[in-house]
Write a protein that holds these residues in place. Structure first.
Motif, mmCIF file in Angstrom:
data_model
loop_
_atom_site.group_PDB
_atom_site.id
_atom_site.type_symbol
_atom_site.label_atom_id
_atom_site.label_comp_id
_atom_site.label_asym_id
_atom_site.label_seq_id
_atom_site.Cartn_x
_atom_site.Cartn_y
_atom_site.Cartn_z
ATOM 1 N N TYR A 208 0.831 -1.211 0.000
ATOM 2 C CA TYR A 208 0.000 0.000 0.000
ATOM 3 C C TYR A 208 0.869 1.266 0.000
ATOM 4 C CZ TYR A 208 -4.142 2.805 1.198
ATOM 5 O OH TYR A 208 -5.164 3.718 1.190
ATOM 6 N N VAL A 209 1.852 1.299 0.910
ATOM 7 C CA VAL A 209 2.702 2.488 1.048
ATOM 8 C C VAL A 209 3.493 2.746 -0.231
ATOM 9 C CG1 VAL A 209 4.737 3.400 2.252
ATOM 10 C CG2 VAL A 209 2.855 2.404 3.558
ATOM 11 N N ILE A 210 4.023 1.692 -0.828
ATOM 12 C CA ILE A 210 4.781 1.868 -2.074
ATOM 13 C C ILE A 210 3.867 2.349 -3.193
ATOM 14 C CG2 ILE A 210 6.123 0.677 -3.855
ATOM 15 C CD1 ILE A 210 7.149 -1.199 -1.659
ATOM 16 N N ARG A 211 2.687 1.766 -3.277
ATOM 17 C CA ARG A 211 1.774 2.099 -4.387
ATOM 18 C C ARG A 211 1.316 3.546 -4.343
ATOM 19 N NH1 ARG A 211 -3.628 2.202 -5.165
ATOM 20 N NH2 ARG A 211 -4.078 1.383 -3.088
ATOM 21 N N ILE A 212 1.074 4.080 -3.141
ATOM 22 C CA ILE A 212 0.521 5.429 -3.079
ATOM 23 C C ILE A 212 1.596 6.514 -2.987
ATOM 24 C CG2 ILE A 212 -1.630 4.626 -2.052
ATOM 25 C CD1 ILE A 212 -0.697 5.651 0.621
#
Length: 236
Positions: free
Chosen positions: A125-129
């Motif tokens: 999630y953190v990488i994607r956003i």
């Protein structure tokens, strides 16, 4: 990037690094029973079969919490989801310190598995956003490599610490570390949320769409067949 608050590049890397540390730390908690196996078996007067069941309940919690954690990440964001999960991890390893009941210890192992679920999902999630899609695979690779360091090298320092201060103090140290990390995420992490997920009609409709997708079922089945034996033998 479809997020409510954009991060600067240094902040994006910091968030990625912090989440990777959580991923590494949950491996240390996962492997803890193997390091203090003899002490646990003596404390609860159990045999190798019971100890195997105990380890297995970690994966029961790990599997059961995937869906709720995914929904929490979409609805309330990684800031609070990670903080709550680290608290759950800390509580999950506490039972041997206060309870003689083997049942409560097994429940704690289940809760630890549930809290650990967040680590890899939050990392995605953190990488994607925070990063462009074209960089997702490379950054994930670096982050997972850092996380796996906890699995590869985490048990040795814990073993040394166990010899120095005893298994109950080791549990105390890891429990306090879990709570400290929870506080750091709560203080340092911005409240990022995916705008696309926020605009979704309802959780029920999302679940229906997910369960009707044959590709999701296929990927889940293949991933289970791959990861199940790997993790089972790795933690043995």
């Amino acid at each position: 990037m479809s997020i409510t608050s954009k991060s600067t590049l240094p902040m994006a890397w910091l968030l990625c690094f912090m989440t990777s540390l959580f991923y590494a730390f949950q491996y240390i908690l996962r492997l803890l029973p193997s390091v203090i196996k003899d002490d646990l078996m003596l404390n609860y007067l159990i045999d190798a079969k019971d100890f195997g069941y105990f380890n297995g309940f970690y994966y029961a919690g790990y599997a059961a919490f995937h869906l709720p954690v995914g929904l929490m990440l979409d609805r309330i964001g990684p800031k609070y989801t990670i903080s709550l999960s680290l608290l759950l991890c800390g509580l999950g390893i506490v039972p041997p310190l206060y309870f003689d009941s083997w049942t409560i210890a097994v429940i704690g192992r289940f809760l630890l598995g549930g809290g650990s679920t967040t680590a890899i999902l939050a990392l995605f999630y953190v990488i994607r956003i925070n990063f462009p899609p074209v960089r997702f695979a490379s950054i994930l690779g670096m982050s997972v490599t850092l996380g796996f360091a906890g699995a590869l090298f985490g048990s040795r320092p814990i073993g040394i610490l166990n010899e120095m201060v005893g298994w109950k103090n080791v549990i105390w140290i890891l429990c306090v570390t879990s709570f400290i990390l929870a506080g750091l995420f709560l203080i340092c992490m911005p409240n990022q949320k995916d705008q696309v997920a926020q605009k979704s009609s309802s959780i029920v409709s999302d679940l229906k769409e997910l369960l009707k997708n044959k590709h999701v079922w296929a990927v889940s089945l293949l991933a289970g067949l791959m990861v199940g034996p790997l993790e089972g033998f790795a933690d043995a």
